[in-house]
Design a protein around this motif. Structure first.
Motif, PDB file in Angstrom:
ATOM      1  N   UNK A   1       0.861  -1.171   0.000  1.00  0.00           N
ATOM      2  CA  UNK A   1       0.000   0.000   0.000  1.00  0.00           C
ATOM      3  C   UNK A   1       0.902   1.227   0.000  1.00  0.00           C
ATOM      4  N   UNK A   2       0.812   2.054  -1.032  1.00  0.00           N
ATOM      5  CA  UNK A   2       1.730   3.187  -1.180  1.00  0.00           C
ATOM      6  C   UNK A   2       1.156   4.490  -0.658  1.00  0.00           C
ATOM      7  N   UNK A   3      -0.149   4.630  -0.607  1.00  0.00           N
ATOM      8  CA  UNK A   3      -0.746   5.853  -0.063  1.00  0.00           C
ATOM      9  C   UNK A   3      -2.165   5.573   0.402  1.00  0.00           C
ATOM     10  N   UNK A   4      -2.666   6.451   1.291  1.00  0.00           N
ATOM     11  CA  UNK A   4      -3.997   6.307   1.873  1.00  0.00           C
ATOM     12  C   UNK A   4      -4.682   7.659   1.840  1.00  0.00           C
ATOM     13  N   UNK A   5      -5.958   7.660   1.465  1.00  0.00           N
ATOM     14  CA  UNK A   5      -6.738   8.885   1.520  1.00  0.00           C
ATOM     15  C   UNK A   5      -6.897   9.567   0.185  1.00  0.00           C
ATOM     16  N   UNK A   6      -8.011  10.297   0.031  1.00  0.00           N
ATOM     17  CA  UNK A   6      -8.290  11.051  -1.185  1.00  0.00           C
ATOM     18  C   UNK A   6      -7.354  12.246  -1.303  1.00  0.00           C
ATOM     19  N   UNK A   7      -7.021  12.879  -0.171  1.00  0.00           N
ATOM     20  CA  UNK A   7      -6.117  14.023  -0.161  1.00  0.00           C
ATOM     21  C   UNK A   7      -5.436  14.075   1.196  1.00  0.00           C
ATOM     22  N   UNK A   8      -4.554  15.023   1.366  1.00  0.00           N
ATOM     23  CA  UNK A   8      -3.834  15.144   2.629  1.00  0.00           C
ATOM     24  C   UNK A   8      -4.754  15.460   3.794  1.00  0.00           C
ATOM     25  N   UNK A   9      -5.907  16.112   3.507  1.00  0.00           N
ATOM     26  CA  UNK A   9      -6.823  16.514   4.569  1.00  0.00           C
ATOM     27  C   UNK A   9      -8.045  15.623   4.675  1.00  0.00           C
ATOM     28  N   UNK A  10      -8.084  14.544   3.891  1.00  0.00           N
ATOM     29  CA  UNK A  10      -9.299  13.738   3.817  1.00  0.00           C
ATOM     30  C   UNK A  10      -8.915  12.268   3.720  1.00  0.00           C
ATOM     31  N   UNK A  11      -9.140  11.522   4.787  1.00  0.00           N
ATOM     32  CA  UNK A  11      -8.741  10.117   4.813  1.00  0.00           C
ATOM     33  C   UNK A  11      -9.878   9.171   4.456  1.00  0.00           C
ATOM     34  N   UNK A  12     -11.044   9.340   5.096  1.00  0.00           N
ATOM     35  CA  UNK A  12     -12.144   8.401   4.896  1.00  0.00           C
ATOM     36  C   UNK A  12     -13.474   9.138   4.963  1.00  0.00           C
ATOM     37  N   UNK A  13     -14.476   8.584   4.284  1.00  0.00           N
ATOM     38  CA  UNK A  13     -15.809   9.173   4.241  1.00  0.00           C
ATOM     39  C   UNK A  13     -16.809   8.225   4.863  1.00  0.00           C
ATOM     40  N   UNK A  14     -17.702   8.758   5.667  1.00  0.00           N
ATOM     41  CA  UNK A  14     -18.735   7.949   6.312  1.00  0.00           C
ATOM     42  C   UNK A  14     -19.858   7.667   5.324  1.00  0.00           C
ATOM     43  N   UNK A  15     -20.327   6.441   5.280  1.00  0.00           N
ATOM     44  CA  UNK A  15     -21.429   6.058   4.388  1.00  0.00           C
ATOM     45  C   UNK A  15     -22.583   5.436   5.148  1.00  0.00           C
ATOM     46  N   UNK A  16     -22.477   5.360   6.446  1.00  0.00           N
ATOM     47  CA  UNK A  16     -23.507   4.729   7.270  1.00  0.00           C
ATOM     48  C   UNK A  16     -24.407   5.797   7.867  1.00  0.00           C
ATOM     49  N   UNK A  17     -25.680   5.785   7.484  1.00  0.00           N
ATOM     50  CA  UNK A  17     -26.626   6.766   8.001  1.00  0.00           C
ATOM     51  C   UNK A  17     -28.047   6.258   7.828  1.00  0.00           C
ATOM     52  N   UNK A  18     -28.889   6.561   8.797  1.00  0.00           N
ATOM     53  CA  UNK A  18     -30.294   6.166   8.731  1.00  0.00           C
ATOM     54  C   UNK A  18     -31.165   7.274   8.153  1.00  0.00           C
TER      55      UNK A  18
ATOM     56  N   UNK B   1     -15.280   7.268  -9.064  1.00  0.00           N
ATOM     57  CA  UNK B   1     -15.836   7.663  -7.775  1.00  0.00           C
ATOM     58  C   UNK B   1     -15.229   8.971  -7.246  1.00  0.00           C
ATOM     59  N   UNK B   2     -14.275   9.548  -7.953  1.00  0.00           N
ATOM     60  CA  UNK B   2     -13.567  10.730  -7.456  1.00  0.00           C
ATOM     61  C   UNK B   2     -14.508  11.909  -7.207  1.00  0.00           C
ATOM     62  N   UNK B   3     -15.407  12.183  -8.152  1.00  0.00           N
ATOM     63  CA  UNK B   3     -16.336  13.303  -7.984  1.00  0.00           C
ATOM     64  C   UNK B   3     -17.248  13.086  -6.781  1.00  0.00           C
ATOM     65  N   UNK B   4     -17.613  11.818  -6.504  1.00  0.00           N
ATOM     66  CA  UNK B   4     -18.454  11.538  -5.340  1.00  0.00           C
ATOM     67  C   UNK B   4     -17.740  11.952  -4.053  1.00  0.00           C
ATOM     68  N   UNK B   5     -16.458  11.615  -3.950  1.00  0.00           N
ATOM     69  CA  UNK B   5     -15.702  11.939  -2.739  1.00  0.00           C
ATOM     70  C   UNK B   5     -15.433  13.442  -2.631  1.00  0.00           C
ATOM     71  N   UNK B   6     -15.193  14.080  -3.776  1.00  0.00           N
ATOM     72  CA  UNK B   6     -14.964  15.525  -3.749  1.00  0.00           C
ATOM     73  C   UNK B   6     -16.215  16.257  -3.268  1.00  0.00           C
ATOM     74  N   UNK B   7     -17.381  15.855  -3.792  1.00  0.00           N
ATOM     75  CA  UNK B   7     -18.639  16.467  -3.348  1.00  0.00           C
ATOM     76  C   UNK B   7     -18.860  16.227  -1.858  1.00  0.00           C
TER      77      UNK B   7
END
Length: 573
Positions: free
Chosen positions: A417-434, A556-562
């Protein structure tokens, strides 16, 4: 997966619906277990490249008299009888011929062309489909049952030597094309095998195989650097209504780099010889040459699975194909013997070896436990080892430690694994919601589709995270299986626990997986004019200059940017 051929596994002596289904339910149930929960038969078939293509059993030789027992006979006039078996088989593979023992004269039999037999069979198949729609409410996707002409164009029709087939020999099968439509074979010993519901890869028609990628004309989207210089995009290659697939092409050296769409195979399948990378780009090369009879050379040194998209290398000359194969072997050898300290890191954070062909994968993975985010980050630039049972069925078995006593063939798998996260300020996005009005809920439905009310909860996913991965070995399903073994399956990888991502466009549907070949690099070759100890005159020799191709965005890049712009409080930094 696609690109591999499967020999017919239907015993023609079993012609009833129940007996034909019996031999195929095992593979079908295993394939459908990870698909859309609606159990829509047609939706499974539209992405049938995911089916297990291994032989369900080896067909034993049988007498020719048993091949047509229980056949459906259709009188087409002049005492000519067309025989068909397998109309209700779960594989939708029908065998048809003109009955040589009918009362028709030899002159009449010699007037029945291949196209006529296929039309009769297609008409009868549609009767069965209409019955299933009316009685069982089966959903049928548009264009899922092609006409006789379309079946020939797709390469879904084969001509078999009946004597050889009865003896268990498949070598005499020949794929037919539209040029064979009016031919009349010797029906005394010839049979048609028709895949009336062939594999379809409609995404192949959503792009232009003659044009360059739009990303090359946009900043920070797609880059092609050859010999230290940014590659030039010819004006005639500018994309129009559809996005192009060509990233770079060198007609002198003999190679092209393509941006392959996800959801289509690199090579033809048993029932589709038209909607794959080789067939689509070969048609482009043939159109350029202006010679319909000339078959241009095209080979893919790097084979990828149908679900994957991104950069692939296409050799348009045999010399470059041999060169790329050596580069690929050299790259794998270097990866196996050099740790991350021995390589140099480029501006994209990717580790480069001095020799060989290297590629990097970008993946969006499922995080089912928030603690896994920190655990995965600690693995960056470390070699991760697993062992895979290469002969196991999908999903293949991956283990951390090789079993000491086993009759199975276990292959070593190494990745980094060479890198993690969409950007330096953004590691993971929550997708769990009711809550349906939340950004987390919207992101989950953009990734997995709208058919499940709470897709993240359905698959047990709390977060998604983007990672870049380099493979150091070559094994089937390696990147998918190793990430799943780490507890972070790829989004959309149903067999390994990542759920199902459904994509619909222009009335058609296909599945997609969040994995992309985002970086491709190899040494720029040159023609050897005099010959050396390593290369002969007229061969391609390695130079110090590099070919570097990179994709900065995925589907999926635009989804994470939004999501990053609108839901920062729920994102993990």
């Amino acid at each position: 997966m696609a690109g591999r051929y499967r020999k017919p596994s239907i015993d023609l002596s079993a012609t009833t619906s129940s007996s034909l289904n019996k031999g195929n339910n095992g593979n079908r149930n295993r394939s459908n277990s990870y698909r859309d929960r609606s159990n829509s038969y047609q939706r499974d078939r539209s992405n049938s490249y995911q089916r297990d293509r291994s032989n369900s059993y080896v067909r034993k030789p049988q007498s020719k008299s048993n091949l047509w027992k229980g056949s459906l006979n259709k009188d087409i006039g002049n005492s000519i009888i067309v025989q068909m078996v397998g109309m209700e088989s779960s594989s939708h593979t029908v065998y048809a011929r003109v009955d040589p023992s009918c009362n028709a004269t030899p002159e009449s039999l010699s007037t029945v062309p291949i196209g006529k037999v296929i039309e009769i069979m297609v008409d009868e198949e549609w009767r069965h489909v209409a019955k299933a729609i009316l009685e069982k409410g089966v959903h049928v996707e548009p264009d899922s049952y092609p006409s006789a002409a379309e079946l020939l164009k797709l390469g879904a029709v084969w001509l078999l030597n009946e004597t050889a087939y009865a003896a268990g020999d498949h070598a005499h099968a020949r794929r037919l094309s539209p040029k064979d439509e009016n031919d009349t074979p010797d029906w005394k010993d010839m049979t048609l095998r028709v895949h009336v519901h062939p594999d379809r890869f409609f995404v192949a028609h959503e792009v232009d195989w003659t044009k360059y990628c739009k990303g090359l004309l946009l900043d920070n989207c797609t880059s092609a650097v050859v010999g230290g210089k940014k590659a030039h995009v010819p004006v005639m290659g500018f994309p129009d209504k559809k996005d192009g697939v060509i990233v770079y092409e060198d007609k002198n050296i003999g190679f092209a780099v393509l941006n392959k769409p996800g959801g289509m195979p690199c090579h033809s399948t048993l029932s589709n010889h038209a909607e794959d990378v080789v067939s689509m780009f070969s048609a482009t090369l043939k159109e350029r040459s202006g010679d319909e009879l000339k078959h241009p050379f095209l080979s893919l040194p790097i084979r990828v699975e149908p679900e994957m998209h991104g950069l692939i290398l296409a050799a348009t000359k045999k010399e470059f194909c041999a060169y790329a194969t050596k580069q690929l072997e050299s790259g794998n050898t270097a990866s196996n013997h050099h740790s991350s300290e021995n390589g140099s890191e480029n501006s994209n954070g990717l580790t480069n070896n001095n020799t060989g062909l290297t590629k990097t994968y970008r993946c969006l993975v499922c995080i089912k436990d928030p603690d896994d985010i920190d655990r995965i980050e600690k693995m960056v630039n470390r070699t991760i080892e697993h062992y895979v049972d290469v002969k196991s069925a999908t999903p293949k078995k991956f283990v951390r430690n090789k079993p000491k006593t086993s009759n199975h063939e276990w292959a070593q798998c190494l990745l980094k694994i060479t890198s993690v996260g969409q950007s330096n300020n953004f590691r993971a996005a929550c997708v769990s919601s009711k809550y349906s009005d939340s950004n987390d809920f919207s992101l989950a439905h953009r990734l997995w589709g709208p058919n499940i009310q709470h897709p993240a909860e359905e698959w047990g996913v709390q977060y998604v995270m983007q990672i870049d991965v380099q493979l150091m070995t070559k094994s089937p399903h390696q990147i998918r299986g190793q990430l799943a073994a780490l507890g972070i399956p790829i989004v959309g990888d149903g067999p390994y626990g990542g759920g199902v991502c459904e994509m619909r466009m222009h009335r058609h549907m296909w599945m997609r997986m969040a994995v992309q070949i985002c970086h491709l690099e190899f040494s720029l070759p040159k023609w050897e004019e005099e010959g050396t100890e390593e290369t002969k005159k007229g061969e391609l020799a390695t130079t110090q200059e590099k070919c570097v191709f990179h994709l900065n965005t995925a589907w999926w890049s635009d989804y994470l940017i939004d999501y990053e712009h609108s839901a920062m409080p729920n994102a993990i930094h």
